[in-house]
Design a protein around this motif. Structure first.
Motif, mmCIF file in Angstrom:
data_model
loop_
_atom_site.group_PDB
_atom_site.id
_atom_site.type_symbol
_atom_site.label_atom_id
_atom_site.label_comp_id
_atom_site.label_asym_id
_atom_site.label_seq_id
_atom_site.Cartn_x
_atom_site.Cartn_y
_atom_site.Cartn_z
ATOM 1 N N ALA A 162 -15.094 5.274 13.009
ATOM 2 C CA ALA A 162 -16.538 5.517 12.937
ATOM 3 C C ALA A 162 -17.247 4.941 14.159
ATOM 4 C CB ALA A 162 -17.101 4.909 11.652
ATOM 5 N N ALA A 163 -16.864 3.729 14.541
ATOM 6 C CA ALA A 163 -17.473 3.110 15.726
ATOM 7 C C ALA A 163 -17.173 3.923 16.975
ATOM 8 C CB ALA A 163 -16.963 1.681 15.886
ATOM 9 N N GLY A 164 -15.940 4.417 17.080
ATOM 10 C CA GLY A 164 -15.569 5.223 18.233
ATOM 11 C C GLY A 164 -16.364 6.513 18.317
ATOM 12 N N LEU A 165 -16.522 7.198 17.177
ATOM 13 C CA LEU A 165 -17.272 8.457 17.157
ATOM 14 C C LEU A 165 -18.746 8.237 17.473
ATOM 15 C CD1 LEU A 165 -15.686 10.066 13.966
ATOM 16 C CD2 LEU A 165 -15.390 10.854 16.324
ATOM 17 N N LEU A 166 -19.328 7.244 16.837
ATOM 18 C CA LEU A 166 -20.763 6.986 17.023
ATOM 19 C C LEU A 166 -21.076 6.495 18.434
ATOM 20 C CD1 LEU A 166 -21.399 5.334 13.554
ATOM 21 C CD2 LEU A 166 -22.392 7.493 14.341
ATOM 22 N N SER A 167 -20.223 5.649 18.956
ATOM 23 C CA SER A 167 -20.468 5.147 20.313
ATOM 24 C C SER A 167 -20.207 6.225 21.355
ATOM 25 C CB SER A 167 -19.609 3.913 20.598
ATOM 26 O OG SER A 167 -18.239 4.240 20.593
ATOM 27 N N THR A 168 -19.258 7.116 21.088
ATOM 28 C CA THR A 168 -18.976 8.190 22.035
ATOM 29 C C THR A 168 -20.170 9.122 22.195
ATOM 30 O OG1 THR A 168 -16.584 8.134 21.676
ATOM 31 C CG2 THR A 168 -17.516 10.193 22.502
ATOM 32 N N ILE A 169 -20.839 9.426 21.103
ATOM 33 C CA ILE A 169 -22.038 10.263 21.199
ATOM 34 C C ILE A 169 -23.066 9.593 22.105
ATOM 35 C CG2 ILE A 169 -24.095 10.917 19.891
ATOM 36 C CD1 ILE A 169 -22.396 12.086 17.800
ATOM 37 N N HIS A 170 -23.275 8.304 21.914
ATOM 38 C CA HIS A 170 -24.242 7.589 22.748
ATOM 39 C C HIS A 170 -23.781 7.527 24.204
ATOM 40 C CE1 HIS A 170 -25.771 6.320 18.825
ATOM 41 N NE2 HIS A 170 -26.897 6.049 19.449
ATOM 42 N N ARG A 171 -22.490 7.378 24.407
ATOM 43 C CA ARG A 171 -21.955 7.340 25.768
ATOM 44 C C ARG A 171 -22.179 8.688 26.469
ATOM 45 N NH1 ARG A 171 -16.909 4.229 27.800
ATOM 46 N NH2 ARG A 171 -16.916 3.409 25.683
ATOM 47 N N VAL A 172 -21.882 9.769 25.745
ATOM 48 C CA VAL A 172 -22.050 11.114 26.308
ATOM 49 C C VAL A 172 -23.517 11.388 26.624
ATOM 50 C CG1 VAL A 172 -21.930 13.582 25.761
ATOM 51 C CG2 VAL A 172 -19.984 12.094 25.244
ATOM 52 N N LEU A 173 -24.405 11.028 25.697
ATOM 53 C CA LEU A 173 -25.831 11.271 25.911
ATOM 54 C C LEU A 173 -26.385 10.408 27.046
ATOM 55 C CD1 LEU A 173 -26.973 11.580 22.196
ATOM 56 C CD2 LEU A 173 -26.858 13.421 23.886
ATOM 57 N N PHE A 174 -25.899 9.171 27.149
ATOM 58 C CA PHE A 174 -26.319 8.305 28.251
ATOM 59 C C PHE A 174 -25.957 8.950 29.589
ATOM 60 C CE2 PHE A 174 -25.651 5.060 31.436
ATOM 61 C CZ PHE A 174 -26.695 4.164 31.244
ATOM 62 N N HIS A 175 -24.718 9.401 29.709
ATOM 63 C CA HIS A 175 -24.281 10.000 30.972
ATOM 64 C C HIS A 175 -24.981 11.338 31.215
ATOM 65 C CE1 HIS A 175 -21.434 6.998 32.173
ATOM 66 N NE2 HIS A 175 -20.807 7.051 31.015
ATOM 67 N N ARG A 176 -25.321 12.026 30.157
ATOM 68 C CA ARG A 176 -26.084 13.267 30.303
ATOM 69 C C ARG A 176 -27.465 12.968 30.888
ATOM 70 N NH1 ARG A 176 -26.721 18.359 31.533
ATOM 71 N NH2 ARG A 176 -27.865 19.618 30.035
ATOM 72 N N ILE A 177 -28.101 11.923 30.420
ATOM 73 C CA ILE A 177 -29.402 11.517 30.970
ATOM 74 C C ILE A 177 -29.259 11.152 32.440
ATOM 75 C CG2 ILE A 177 -31.213 9.753 30.862
ATOM 76 C CD1 ILE A 177 -30.709 9.644 27.817
ATOM 77 N N GLN A 178 -28.202 10.414 32.757
ATOM 78 C CA GLN A 178 -27.974 10.024 34.146
ATOM 79 C C GLN A 178 -27.737 11.251 35.044
ATOM 80 O OE1 GLN A 178 -27.366 6.288 35.444
ATOM 81 N NE2 GLN A 178 -29.067 6.613 34.039
ATOM 82 N N THR A 179 -26.981 12.221 34.553
ATOM 83 C CA THR A 179 -26.704 13.434 35.319
ATOM 84 C C THR A 179 -27.990 14.211 35.599
ATOM 85 O OG1 THR A 179 -24.473 13.639 34.401
ATOM 86 C CG2 THR A 179 -25.459 15.632 35.317
ATOM 87 N N LEU A 180 -28.817 14.352 34.592
ATOM 88 C CA LEU A 180 -30.090 15.055 34.770
ATOM 89 C C LEU A 180 -31.014 14.279 35.704
ATOM 90 C CD1 LEU A 180 -30.681 16.210 31.081
ATOM 91 C CD2 LEU A 180 -30.019 17.641 33.028
ATOM 92 N N THR A 181 -30.962 12.960 35.614
ATOM 93 C CA THR A 181 -31.767 12.123 36.512
ATOM 94 C C THR A 181 -31.344 12.305 37.960
ATOM 95 O OG1 THR A 181 -32.113 10.464 34.764
ATOM 96 C CG2 THR A 181 -32.449 9.746 37.037
#
Length: 215
Positions: A162-181
């Motif tokens: 559960a921790a892996g799945l939940l943290s992965t979503i946040h990791r992906v979204l964080f990097h998505r924000i960085q990519t768009l930035t």
């Protein structure tokens, strides 16, 4: 002449320390952006802030700490959201709500750092490695919070998954924000895009985790 009370003196001292810390951090960030993280020395930062090198290292033991000065808040953010979940709210729902709030506020901890800062990290092998480590720390702290929320052991496979799945979503979204930035998108546009993408991402976990860790 009145003598300042001990509490007032301590308060002034703490204010001065915070001001010095912020001054050093601001000059360090400016130099890192202008010259690159690896190329900038502690001596240059000290000279720019007009303090001794030892003062810089007293406030920031590692050079990375000068660039990533929200590390503790970042590493604790997911665990804090789970711990503060509302009555009847699952861990997934709490994290989903907290992320939506962070996007609405364009919180730097969620990834809204600005193009120059994002470029500074992307161009630095040291900072990129440090950021990956912070994501790992955040997952570990989340696992401990989920274990406490469910009464399980932190090494339990369900907790770890559960921790892996939940943290992965946040990791992906964080990097998505960085990519768009890095692509030059303005924060308001990024927030609009990420809000929609986060809905899709979190929806993927609803079948498995909708009731997990409910307060």
């Amino acid at each position: 002449m009145a003598i300042p009370a001990p509490a007032a003196t301590a308060g002034l001292r703490e204010t001065k320390k915070q001001e010095t810390r912020q001054l050093i951090s601001d000059h360090a960030t400016r130099l890192f952006i202008a010259q690159g993280f690896e190329q900038t020395t502690i001596a240059e930062i000290a000279a720019a802030a007009r303090v001794a090198k030892k003062t810089v290292t007293n406030y920031f033991p590692r050079k990375e700490d000068l660039a990533l000065d929200h590390q503790e808040q970042f590493a604790a953010s997911l665990a804090a959201a789970v711990t503060a979940r509302r009555q009847g709210e699952s861990a997934l729902a709490a994290l989903r709500r907290a992320f939506a709030d962070a996007v609405a506020a364009q919180d730097p901890v969620a990834g809204f750092s600005g193009q120059q800062f994002a470029r500074m990290i992307a161009d630095s092998p040291t900072l990129s490695t440090c950021l990956r480590g912070l994501h790992d720390q955040r997952e570990q702290q989340l696992a401990r919070a989920l274990a406490e929320a469910t009464g399980a052991h932190p090494d339990d496979i369900t907790v770890q998954t559960a921790a892996g799945l939940l943290s992965t979503i946040h990791r992906v979204l964080f990097h998505r924000i960085q990519t768009l930035t890095l692509a030059g998108r303005p924060n308001d546009q990024i927030a609009h895009t990420i809000a929609a993408e986060a809905t899709e991402a979190f929806d993927l976990l609803e079948p498995a985790l909708s009731g997990y860790g409910t307060a």
